[in-house]
Design a protein around this motif. Sequence first.
Motif, PDB file in Angstrom:
ATOM      1  N   ARG A  49       0.854  -1.183   0.000  1.00 42.51           N
ATOM      2  CA  ARG A  49       0.000   0.000   0.000  1.00 42.51           C
ATOM      3  C   ARG A  49       0.895   1.240   0.000  1.00 42.51           C
ATOM      4  N   ILE A  50       0.412   2.283  -0.673  1.00 48.05           N
ATOM      5  CA  ILE A  50       1.156   3.553  -0.703  1.00 48.05           C
ATOM      6  C   ILE A  50       0.963   4.293   0.617  1.00 48.05           C
ATOM      7  N   ILE A  51       2.047   4.877   1.106  1.00 51.52           N
ATOM      8  CA  ILE A  51       1.902   5.884   2.164  1.00 51.52           C
ATOM      9  C   ILE A  51       2.476   7.178   1.614  1.00 51.52           C
ATOM     10  N   ARG A  52       1.580   8.145   1.453  1.00 46.63           N
ATOM     11  CA  ARG A  52       1.946   9.467   0.924  1.00 46.63           C
ATOM     12  C   ARG A  52       1.390  10.506   1.880  1.00 46.63           C
ATOM     13  N   THR A 105       2.321  17.570 -17.358  1.00 44.81           N
ATOM     14  CA  THR A 105       2.942  18.908 -17.465  1.00 44.81           C
ATOM     15  C   THR A 105       4.023  19.088 -16.402  1.00 44.81           C
ATOM     16  N   ARG A 106       3.758  18.632 -15.213  1.00 46.18           N
ATOM     17  CA  ARG A 106       4.731  18.773 -14.120  1.00 46.18           C
ATOM     18  C   ARG A 106       4.430  17.764 -13.022  1.00 46.18           C
ATOM     19  N   GLY A 107       5.287  17.756 -12.008  1.00 49.88           N
ATOM     20  CA  GLY A 107       5.058  16.820 -10.905  1.00 49.88           C
ATOM     21  C   GLY A 107       5.834  17.248  -9.669  1.00 49.88           C
ATOM     22  N   PHE A 108       5.710  16.477  -8.634  1.00 46.71           N
ATOM     23  CA  PHE A 108       6.602  16.677  -7.479  1.00 46.71           C
ATOM     24  C   PHE A 108       6.818  15.338  -6.801  1.00 46.71           C
ATOM     25  N   LEU A 109       7.946  15.249  -6.099  1.00 51.16           N
ATOM     26  CA  LEU A 109       8.321  14.000  -5.436  1.00 51.16           C
ATOM     27  C   LEU A 109       8.298  14.200  -3.920  1.00 51.16           C
ATOM     28  N   GLU A 110       7.615  13.282  -3.225  1.00 52.94           N
ATOM     29  CA  GLU A 110       7.752  13.212  -1.754  1.00 52.94           C
ATOM     30  C   GLU A 110       8.860  12.182  -1.517  1.00 52.94           C
ATOM     31  N   PRO A 111      10.090  12.595  -1.254  1.00 50.85           N
ATOM     32  CA  PRO A 111      11.193  11.620  -1.214  1.00 50.85           C
ATOM     33  C   PRO A 111      11.136  10.663  -0.026  1.00 50.85           C
ATOM     34  N   HIS A 112      10.446  11.077   1.054  1.00 48.91           N
ATOM     35  CA  HIS A 112      10.451  10.226   2.258  1.00 48.91           C
ATOM     36  C   HIS A 112       9.189   9.379   2.425  1.00 48.91           C
ATOM     37  N   SER A 113       8.323   9.413   1.424  1.00 50.27           N
ATOM     38  CA  SER A 113       7.133   8.552   1.461  1.00 50.27           C
ATOM     39  C   SER A 113       7.441   7.267   0.701  1.00 50.27           C
ATOM     40  N   GLY A 114       6.485   6.354   0.628  1.00 51.75           N
ATOM     41  CA  GLY A 114       6.794   5.109  -0.070  1.00 51.75           C
ATOM     42  C   GLY A 114       5.726   4.054   0.079  1.00 51.75           C
ATOM     43  N   VAL A 115       6.166   2.850   0.401  1.00 51.60           N
ATOM     44  CA  VAL A 115       5.292   1.675   0.349  1.00 51.60           C
ATOM     45  C   VAL A 115       5.361   0.879   1.653  1.00 51.60           C
ATOM     46  N   LEU A 116       4.185   0.503   2.142  1.00 50.04           N
ATOM     47  CA  LEU A 116       4.098  -0.394   3.310  1.00 50.04           C
ATOM     48  C   LEU A 116       3.782  -1.792   2.803  1.00 50.04           C
TER      49      LEU A 116
END
Length: 384
Positions: free
Chosen positions: A52-55, A138-149
């Motif tokens: 599961r994603i954790i964002r 068109t664009r995006g952003f990254l949450e570098p410290h989020s991820g997957v459980l």
Amino acid sequence: MTASKTFDVAVIGAGVFGAWSAWHLVRLGQRVVLLDAYGPANARASSAGESRIIRMGYGTDELYTRSSQRSLGQWKSLFQATGQQLFHETGVLWLAGADDSRLRQTMATLKRCDVTFEAMERADLERRYAQVSFERVTRGFLEPHSGVLLARRAVALVVEDAARMGVEFRIAKIETPTASSHLAAVKCSNGETFAAGQFVFACGPWLGKVFPDLLGPRIFPSRQEVYFFGVPPGDIRFAPPALPTWLFQEDEYYGMPDIESRGLKIAMDHHGERVDPDTQTRIVSGENARAVSEYVVTRFPALRNAPIVETRVCQYENTSNGDFLIDRHPQMENVWLAGGGSGHGFKHGPAVGEYIADRLLNKGTAEARYSLRTKETVQHRTVF
Ligand SMILES: Cc1cc2nc3c(=O)[nH]c(=O)nc-3n(C[C@H](O)[C@H](O)[C@H](O)COP(=O)(O)OP(=O)(O)OC[C@H]3O[C@@H](n4cnc5c(N)ncnc54)[C@H](O)[C@@H]3O)c2cc1C
């Protein structure tokens, strides 16, 4: 009929919400029994499956951003304390198309909540992730410290840790309670009873079956299919750290990199047909398999001939707008309803469990958005 010993709290349902509720309650000194018809994060449960994603991002919604932040801390503490590494910090990449308003709102919220993120224009995305086609992005952003459980195993671990602290776990199917005001005990399908001071029904997509009159029209279980595509041999471009978890809400698709060699995960966030979690078929439809395979090629051209190596069929347990349902039963004053994860609830397990424990012990304040009175009988999804 055999009567079991009396508990302070009986939690019915060992999905992510019930497991973390039992965990927090026992930490607060409660004698807890945790009951599940099939077992923690069983194959039919909404908490089942590999990942599961954790964002942190939720548009303008600070309530869920802060809940995710709080939850990630607790997930990590549990994994550290138990020596199990069930969180992969893959990063979560948000993508926007022509209308980037939600992306901008999300970044503004993350800034207010002190969440680290990195904004990228399309050219930056193309440079950094050459294995992805950014058509219509068109664009995006990254949450570098989020991820997957690692979902199923994480729930099993919460239950194991709760049991170590004294929670009694039992396989038992609980019948619909029928008291007019105070419930003394719940009854199992085999006639056994469990007496407790308070009861938490954390039955996920089954809530409408357990409380058909009250919640049948308010919980909308929808069929959701998940696909894993085999990556080319010797190719590490689709595994972390090369590829993050990503979501493109305009397309209603999201995916995860190849974690633990399960394959590249792709799922449709669009709500499928209404289903019964006990009986729905867990075989994916040929039509969806074709649509998902076509989508994979548009985003990951190198996966043109990638085989589907695994599939899963699950169900979301949606409320009318996607806000959780955590409230007291309107007639039975010692019965609590907990669910409505609505396709985004998993990550919040720790904060939800903590909130439920506080409510049962008369601590903290009630969140109006979790109340039963805000749950309608017609769906208008506003929380994504
Ligand atoms: C395909 C898919 C992808 C998802 N992706 C994400 C994601 O990336 N990130 C995220 O945060 N969330 C995600 N979610 C949502 C999240 O997984 C769910 O919201 C969450 O797991 C719900 O947990 P729960 O404990 O409420 O329900 P469940 O996990 O369904 O648990 C309910 C439990 O109650 C038990 N039960 C029911 N009735 C009875 C009874 N009468 N007696 C005894 N036991 C009973 C069941 O056996 C079950 O174990 C996704 C969901 C799906 C299906």
